[in-house]
Design a protein around this motif. Structure first.
Motif, PDB file in Angstrom:
ATOM      1  N   ILE A  79       6.399  13.665  -4.702  1.00 13.46           N
ATOM      2  CA  ILE A  79       6.055  13.451  -3.292  1.00 13.46           C
ATOM      3  C   ILE A  79       4.539  13.521  -3.116  1.00 13.46           C
ATOM      4  O   ILE A  79       3.928  12.688  -2.436  1.00 13.46           O
ATOM      5  CB  ILE A  79       6.765  14.484  -2.404  1.00 13.46           C
ATOM      6  N   GLU A  80       3.914  14.513  -3.768  1.00 14.69           N
ATOM      7  CA  GLU A  80       2.464  14.652  -3.682  1.00 14.69           C
ATOM      8  C   GLU A  80       1.758  13.440  -4.299  1.00 14.69           C
ATOM      9  O   GLU A  80       0.795  12.906  -3.719  1.00 14.69           O
ATOM     10  CB  GLU A  80       2.022  15.930  -4.396  1.00 14.69           C
ATOM     11  N   LEU A  81       2.240  12.987  -5.461  1.00 18.48           N
ATOM     12  CA  LEU A  81       1.620  11.832  -6.109  1.00 18.48           C
ATOM     13  C   LEU A  81       1.767  10.579  -5.249  1.00 18.48           C
ATOM     14  O   LEU A  81       0.840   9.752  -5.167  1.00 18.48           O
ATOM     15  CB  LEU A  81       2.236  11.614  -7.493  1.00 18.48           C
ATOM     16  N   HIS A  82       2.922  10.415  -4.603  1.00 19.12           N
ATOM     17  CA  HIS A  82       3.116   9.260  -3.731  1.00 19.12           C
ATOM     18  C   HIS A  82       2.146   9.307  -2.550  1.00 19.12           C
ATOM     19  O   HIS A  82       1.557   8.289  -2.176  1.00 19.12           O
ATOM     20  CB  HIS A  82       4.565   9.220  -3.230  1.00 19.12           C
ATOM     21  N   GLU A  83       1.967  10.479  -1.982  1.00 14.89           N
ATOM     22  CA  GLU A  83       1.022  10.592  -0.864  1.00 14.89           C
ATOM     23  C   GLU A  83      -0.405  10.325  -1.328  1.00 14.89           C
ATOM     24  O   GLU A  83      -1.194   9.694  -0.611  1.00 14.89           O
ATOM     25  CB  GLU A  83       1.164  11.959  -0.214  1.00 14.89           C
ATOM     26  N   GLN A  84      -0.756  10.774  -2.535  1.00 13.44           N
ATOM     27  CA  GLN A  84      -2.075  10.471  -3.080  1.00 13.44           C
ATOM     28  C   GLN A  84      -2.243   8.971  -3.299  1.00 13.44           C
ATOM     29  O   GLN A  84      -3.330   8.416  -3.081  1.00 13.44           O
ATOM     30  CB  GLN A  84      -2.284  11.232  -4.389  1.00 13.44           C
ATOM     31  N   PHE A  85      -1.182   8.310  -3.715  1.00  9.09           N
ATOM     32  CA  PHE A  85      -1.201   6.851  -3.880  1.00  9.09           C
ATOM     33  C   PHE A  85      -1.539   6.174  -2.554  1.00  9.09           C
ATOM     34  O   PHE A  85      -2.366   5.246  -2.501  1.00  9.09           O
ATOM     35  CB  PHE A  85       0.159   6.389  -4.392  1.00  9.09           C
ATOM     36  N   ARG A 129       0.808  -1.219   0.000  1.00  7.62           N
ATOM     37  CA  ARG A 129       0.000   0.000   0.000  1.00  7.62           C
ATOM     38  C   ARG A 129       0.845   1.274   0.000  1.00  7.62           C
ATOM     39  O   ARG A 129       0.300   2.362  -0.175  1.00  7.62           O
ATOM     40  CB  ARG A 129      -0.940   0.007   1.204  1.00  7.62           C
ATOM     41  N   SER A 130       2.161   1.126   0.204  1.00  7.80           N
ATOM     42  CA  SER A 130       3.030   2.300   0.323  1.00  7.80           C
ATOM     43  C   SER A 130       3.975   2.496  -0.849  1.00  7.80           C
ATOM     44  O   SER A 130       4.421   3.616  -1.097  1.00  7.80           O
ATOM     45  CB  SER A 130       3.870   2.206   1.606  1.00  7.80           C
ATOM     46  N   VAL A 131       4.321   1.412  -1.559  1.00  4.49           N
ATOM     47  CA  VAL A 131       5.332   1.493  -2.617  1.00  4.49           C
ATOM     48  C   VAL A 131       4.696   1.174  -3.959  1.00  4.49           C
ATOM     49  O   VAL A 131       4.400   0.007  -4.255  1.00  4.49           O
ATOM     50  CB  VAL A 131       6.507   0.525  -2.336  1.00  4.49           C
TER      51      VAL A 131
END
Length: 243
Positions: free
Chosen positions: A179-185, A35-37
């Motif tokens: 960074i923003e896209l990763h947090e949205q993921f 769920r994180s990577v």
């Protein structure tokens, strides 16, 4: 049995502490990393295919920072040289205990040795494949050159290093975007804003990303003939370095 759901950072605390790969993390790690990577499942699966392509008879394959053994298992299930030997290394006893249980349920024949040690203390010998999947990012930056150099020195000619990392970007706008896209993921995968924020605090000064250029330069300095990205999603990338 499905993995336990990661809710380690779901309750607000004054200080989330420093992220460590302890028993609490080991229990939820499959759910946490999936769920994180972004792209983790693909990277693990393709690690097995890369190992099948480059493994040589009677050689060693190393999974450095093996955690619960996902990449170890992928290599074991794809490599067809029965006389190969896989060495999984991790410095977390809690991770290795669960990794051993995973290996015990697998019926493939290639032997696997699991070693509890720091990467700096591991000798790389007669290797055809070395895997560093999301491991180097947790090593102090000043120690990374020597680790990559020892990997190169221990690889056979024609061997490969698979290096997967969270990366940063030289362009601050691209860095902020990814960074923003990763947090949205992570939010799309069911984490709350509180969980994202508290884990980010716990990982600060523990997970230290570098640029792709820095990884390529380090590999070049160690002696690898080529090193480039074969997979990337947002600020997570996997590179292959060839000796």
């Amino acid at each position: 049995m499905p993995p336990k759901r990661d809710n380690l950072y779901s309750n607000p605390v004054a200080d989330p502490g420093v992220f460590t790969f302890d028993d609490k993390v080991a229990r939820v790690f499959p759910d946490m990393i999936k769920r994180s990577v972004p792209g983790y499942t693909t990277i693990v699966a393709m690690t097995g295919l890369l190992a099948a392509r480059y493994a040589t008879s009677a050689s060693r394959l190393y999974d450095l920072g093996c955690s619960l053994g996902a990449s170890t298992l992928s290599m074991r299930q794809n490599v067809h040289h029965a006389d190969c030997h896989i060495v999984g290394v991790d410095n977390s006893p809690d991770m290795l205990e669960r990794c051993r249980a995973v290996m015990d349920t697998d019926s493939h024949d290639i032997p696997v040795d699991l070693v509890c040690a720091d990467l700096q203390d591991i000798a790389i010998e007669n290797a055809s494949v070395v895997v560093l999947n999301f491991t180097l990012q947790f090593v102090p930056i000043e120690q990374r050159d020597s680790i990559i150099q020892r990997i190169f020195d221990g690889l056979q000619p024609g061997g490969i290093l698979v290096l997967s990392e969270k990366v940063s970007f030289e362009d601050p706008h691209l860095d902020a975007l990814n960074i923003e896209l990763h947090e949205q993921f992570k939010l799309a995968n069911g984490y709350s804003e509180l969980e994202v924020a508290q884990k980010r605090t716990a990982l600060e000064n523990v997970l230290l990303p570098e640029t792709l250029a820095a990884h390529r330069l380090r590999a070049q300095k160690a002696g690898f003939t080529s090193c480039d990205v074969w997979f990337q999603c947002f600020n997570f990338a996997s590179l292959v370095a060839l000796k």
